[in-house]
Scaffold this active site. Structure first.
Site, mmCIF file in Angstrom:
data_model
loop_
_atom_site.group_PDB
_atom_site.id
_atom_site.type_symbol
_atom_site.label_atom_id
_atom_site.label_comp_id
_atom_site.label_asym_id
_atom_site.label_seq_id
_atom_site.Cartn_x
_atom_site.Cartn_y
_atom_site.Cartn_z
ATOM 1 C CG HIS A 126 19.764 41.665 46.404
ATOM 2 N ND1 HIS A 126 18.683 41.359 47.200
ATOM 3 C CD2 HIS A 126 19.266 42.395 45.380
ATOM 4 C CE1 HIS A 126 17.586 41.893 46.675
ATOM 5 N NE2 HIS A 126 17.927 42.540 45.560
ATOM 6 C CG HIS A 177 17.817 44.236 40.668
ATOM 7 N ND1 HIS A 177 16.671 43.463 40.647
ATOM 8 C CD2 HIS A 177 17.998 44.567 41.965
ATOM 9 C CE1 HIS A 177 16.185 43.355 41.870
ATOM 10 N NE2 HIS A 177 16.977 44.015 42.692
ATOM 11 C CG ASP A 233 18.062 46.018 46.060
ATOM 12 O OD1 ASP A 233 17.859 45.375 45.010
ATOM 13 O OD2 ASP A 233 17.148 46.477 46.747
ATOM 14 C CG HIS A 272 11.413 42.486 49.154
ATOM 15 N ND1 HIS A 272 11.938 43.371 48.249
ATOM 16 C CD2 HIS A 272 10.645 43.223 49.997
ATOM 17 C CE1 HIS A 272 11.508 44.594 48.551
ATOM 18 N NE2 HIS A 272 10.711 44.528 49.592
ATOM 19 C CG HIS A 308 16.715 44.480 50.163
ATOM 20 N ND1 HIS A 308 15.598 44.167 50.885
ATOM 21 C CD2 HIS A 308 16.454 44.118 48.895
ATOM 22 C CE1 HIS A 308 14.697 43.632 50.081
ATOM 23 N NE2 HIS A 308 15.199 43.592 48.861
ATOM 24 C CE LYS A 355 13.738 38.906 46.318
ATOM 25 N NZ LYS A 355 14.753 39.909 46.459
HETATM 26 O O1 DOR Z 1 14.581 49.369 45.286
HETATM 27 C C1 DOR Z 1 14.384 48.282 44.745
HETATM 28 N N1 DOR Z 1 14.587 48.098 43.427
HETATM 29 N N2 DOR Z 1 13.923 47.279 45.498
HETATM 30 C C2 DOR Z 1 13.565 46.119 44.967
HETATM 31 O O2 DOR Z 1 13.157 45.253 45.698
HETATM 32 C C3 DOR Z 1 13.618 45.911 43.501
HETATM 33 C C4 DOR Z 1 14.552 46.805 42.842
HETATM 34 C C5 DOR Z 1 14.391 46.876 41.342
HETATM 35 O O3 DOR Z 1 14.318 45.806 40.728
HETATM 36 O O4 DOR Z 1 14.367 47.961 40.785
HETATM 37 ZN ZN ZN Z 2 16.618 43.858 44.726
#
Ligand code: DOR
Ligand code: ZN
Length: 367
Positions: A14, A16, A263, A146, A189, A108
């Site tokens: 997980h 980004h 995350d 989530h 998470h 998701k």
């Molecule tokens: O803290 C987070 N940041 N939680 C999320 O679910 C998304 C993520 C983000 O994309 O910045």
């Molecule tokens: Zn995330």
């Protein structure tokens, strides 16, 4: 006794990577920390909400976003999973076609307006019994969740007795499991004892969970003492009893359900006058942070039991749960201090969590 650990390269199930110029730097940070593969979250703008085709106003496709990531360096990974963002436009036919083509391995669920770029999410109650989820069951497509109750305000959202997360796990998860007996889920998470208990008591072949470094290391006390906004992420860090429960689960000998998912979420603008973007950036330092968390939880990573638990969590449980092979390549972690650096991105600076929290890393990596 040696002071290093040799481990299979690990998987971040997980994370980004966003879009645009900075993607290559984010991916490079992941590769540099011995990461063999990633599940790259679809909350781009617009979201990754289609299976194939080019970038259109309404969304990226899995095919198009994968190409963007691969062009930016993700070919260095052994595995790259891009889940489909479930929106009102998602159809059962998308799921079947995507699964058959090999592009779709996971979907998701975002609670609407629950976190960064989650406004396209559809409330969980609308998915229960939906033919999209039935198609996921029939085609062996994982549901990444989530798990927070959407639409709660103030005291209902966060309270010592119940939070958006504990409410979601009490109210919706049992219904979801019952209505979709062949669905496999990853509770992402997780932050609470309620979620950890839910996962532990669920069938282990159906329900897994990711845990971030920050939720194993910190509590809400760390966040609010001095308002450390670099620690602000969603779901928010919780109480000590919650952190203890998460720590206990990852140390359970032979556990197969809990695995790494950082995350890691880069934000070039974190704090603004009207609030704070949610997300902790742990690119470049996640294995070190996980190792520190395991030690704080009482593990000796140089003992057989401690190393086995760490290896399961970081390197092998995730691939086994998703049904692919662990890495045959290795990387090495040493018990010597290392430093983090900020990441100068195209449109600003990304501050890694340890830098933001003034935390010294007691471990270092060589890849
Ligand atoms: O803290 C987070 N940041 N939680 C999320 O679910 C998304 C993520 C983000 O994309 O910045
Ligand atoms: Zn995330």
């Amino acid at each position: 006794m040696s002071d290093f650990l040799k481990l299979p390269r690990w998987f971040d199930l997980h994370t980004h990577f966003r879009q645009g110029e900075n993607v290559a730097a984010y991916i490079a940070d992941h590769v540099a920390m011995g990461c063999a593969g990633a599940l790259a979250m679809p909350n781009t703008q617009p979201p990754v909400s289609r299976i194939e085709g080019g970038l259109a106003n309404d969304g990226w496709s899995i095919e198009g976003y994968r190409k963007t990531l691969n062009d930016a360096g993700a070919t260095a990974f052994e595995k790259l999973i891009v889940p489909l963002y479930l929106t009102r436009e998602t159809t059962a036919d998308d799921i079947e076609r995507g699964a058959k083509s090999g592009l779709l391995q996971a979907c998701k669920y975002y609670p609407p307006h629950g976190t960064t770029n989650s406004e396209h999410g559809v409330p969980v109650e609308e998915w229960i019994g939906h033919d999209v989820l039935r198609a996921m069951e029939a085609n062996d497509v994982m549901l990444c969740l989530h798990g927070e109750q959407h639409g709660l305000a103030g005291a209902e959202y966060f309270d010592a007795k119940a939070t958006a997360e504990s409410k979601f796990y009490a109210e919706w998860m049992p219904r979801l499991l019952e209505a979709h007996p062949n669905l496999k889920l990853v509770c992402e998470h997780i932050t609470t004892k309620a979620a950890a208990d839910f996962v532990t008591t669920a069938p282990s072949e159906r329900v897994g969970a990711t845990i971030t470094p920050q939720h194993l290391l910190y509590t809400v006390g760390h966040l609010i003492q001095g308002l450390k906004y670099h620690l602000y992420c969603l779901p928010i860090v919780k109480f000590e009893s919650d952190r203890d429960a998460l720590r206990d689960t990852v140390l359970q000998a032979g556990q197969t359900q809990f695995f790494a998912g950082t995350d890691s979420a880069p934000h070039t603008t974190k704090a603004t006058e009207c609030g704070c973007a949610a997300g902790c950036y742990t690119g470049g330092c996640a294995p070190q942070l996980y190792a520190m968390a395991f030690e704080e939880a009482g593990a000796d990573l140089f003992s057989e039991a401690g190393k086995a638990a760490f290896k399961r969590f970081l390197c092998t449980n995730g691939p086994a749960f998703y049904g692919f092979d662990a890495s045959a390549e290795t990387f090495t972690m040493s018990k010597t201090p290392s430093t983090t650096r900020t990441l100068a991105a195209e449109d600003g600076t990304v501050i890694p969590l340890p830098t933001g929290m003034d935390l010294e890393l007691t471990w270092s990596l060589s890849v």
